[in-house]
Design a protein around this motif. Structure first.
Motif, PDB file in Angstrom:
ATOM      1  N   VAL A  10       0.829  -1.202   0.000  1.00 18.37           N
ATOM      2  CA  VAL A  10       0.000   0.000   0.000  1.00 18.37           C
ATOM      3  C   VAL A  10       0.861   1.250   0.000  1.00 18.37           C
ATOM      4  O   VAL A  10       1.984   1.248   0.491  1.00 18.37           O
ATOM      5  CB  VAL A  10      -0.982   0.028   1.198  1.00 18.37           C
ATOM      6  N   ASP A  11       0.313   2.313  -0.594  1.00 16.99           N
ATOM      7  CA  ASP A  11       0.996   3.606  -0.566  1.00 16.99           C
ATOM      8  C   ASP A  11       0.024   4.778  -0.408  1.00 16.99           C
ATOM      9  O   ASP A  11       0.419   5.920  -0.499  1.00 16.99           O
ATOM     10  CB  ASP A  11       1.851   3.799  -1.820  1.00 16.99           C
ATOM     11  N   ALA A  36      -0.814  -5.273   5.632  1.00 21.24           N
ATOM     12  CA  ALA A  36      -0.728  -4.093   4.766  1.00 21.24           C
ATOM     13  C   ALA A  36       0.678  -3.543   4.968  1.00 21.24           C
ATOM     14  O   ALA A  36       1.057  -3.162   6.082  1.00 21.24           O
ATOM     15  CB  ALA A  36      -1.777  -3.060   5.146  1.00 21.24           C
ATOM     16  N   ILE A  38       3.625  -0.849   3.939  1.00 25.34           N
ATOM     17  CA  ILE A  38       3.983   0.420   3.307  1.00 25.34           C
ATOM     18  C   ILE A  38       5.476   0.627   3.527  1.00 25.34           C
ATOM     19  O   ILE A  38       6.015   0.253   4.578  1.00 25.34           O
ATOM     20  CB  ILE A  38       3.146   1.594   3.879  1.00 25.34           C
ATOM     21  N   ALA A  67      -1.061   4.326   6.036  1.00 22.59           N
ATOM     22  CA  ALA A  67      -1.501   2.941   5.842  1.00 22.59           C
ATOM     23  C   ALA A  67      -2.730   2.630   6.693  1.00 22.59           C
ATOM     24  O   ALA A  67      -3.673   1.989   6.223  1.00 22.59           O
ATOM     25  CB  ALA A  67      -0.364   1.972   6.160  1.00 22.59           C
ATOM     26  N   VAL A  83      -0.617  -3.883  10.130  1.00 18.99           N
ATOM     27  CA  VAL A  83      -0.030  -2.788   9.350  1.00 18.99           C
ATOM     28  C   VAL A  83       1.461  -2.743   9.654  1.00 18.99           C
ATOM     29  O   VAL A  83       1.873  -2.634  10.808  1.00 18.99           O
ATOM     30  CB  VAL A  83      -0.691  -1.433   9.687  1.00 18.99           C
TER      31      VAL A  83
END
Length: 142
Positions: A10-11, A36, A38, A67, A83
């Protein structure tokens, strides 16, 4: 036996939100944990363009907030998502993490993509170097 995780790169972009949603649905069906991930890196700066020190804790916290907001906005507040924030080039970090994942899901383009490209540099690198299956979510036209 530990079940390998599904990792969504993710970004904060719309494409990574779509990838996260798809990865969450897949992980739920597969009974797998969802991560997730980042990444961040400090660009190399030359000369007098930068003076002082990077506060890596603040940079990591800002990326975690991005995130976590994407997770909350995309999946709701009760989603079971780990995360993770990793320092390093997104392509290299995701390839490294692929050895311990059952699947990596990314958007076709993040914030760095050029309009009209089918794949961004991260998704292209990942598809050609990952050690697990990769799903690339096609960007929406418009």
């Amino acid at each position: 036996m530990d079940v390998k995780p599904v990792i969504a790169g993710v970004d904060g972009s719309k494409d990574s939100g779509r990838a996260l949603k798809w990865a969450a649905d897949y992980a739920q069906q597969a009974g797998a944990p969802l991560q997730a991930l980042i990444t961040w890196e400090v660009s190399t700066l030359y000369g007098d363009t930068f003076s002082g020190e990077w506060d890596s804790t603040a940079v990591e916290q800002k990326h975690r907030e991005v995130a976590e907001k994407l997770v909350s906005d995309t999946l709701g507040g009760g989603a079971q998502v780990d995360v993770r924030v990793e320092k390093g080039n997104a392509s290299e970090v995701l390839v490294r993490e692929s050895k311990d994942a059952q699947l990596i899901v990314v958007g076709s383009r993040g914030f760095g993509g050029f309009r009209g490209m089918l794949l961004g540099s991260v998704s292209h690198h990942l598809v050609t170097h990952a050690r697990c299956p990769v799903t690339v979510m096609q960007h929406e036209k418009g």
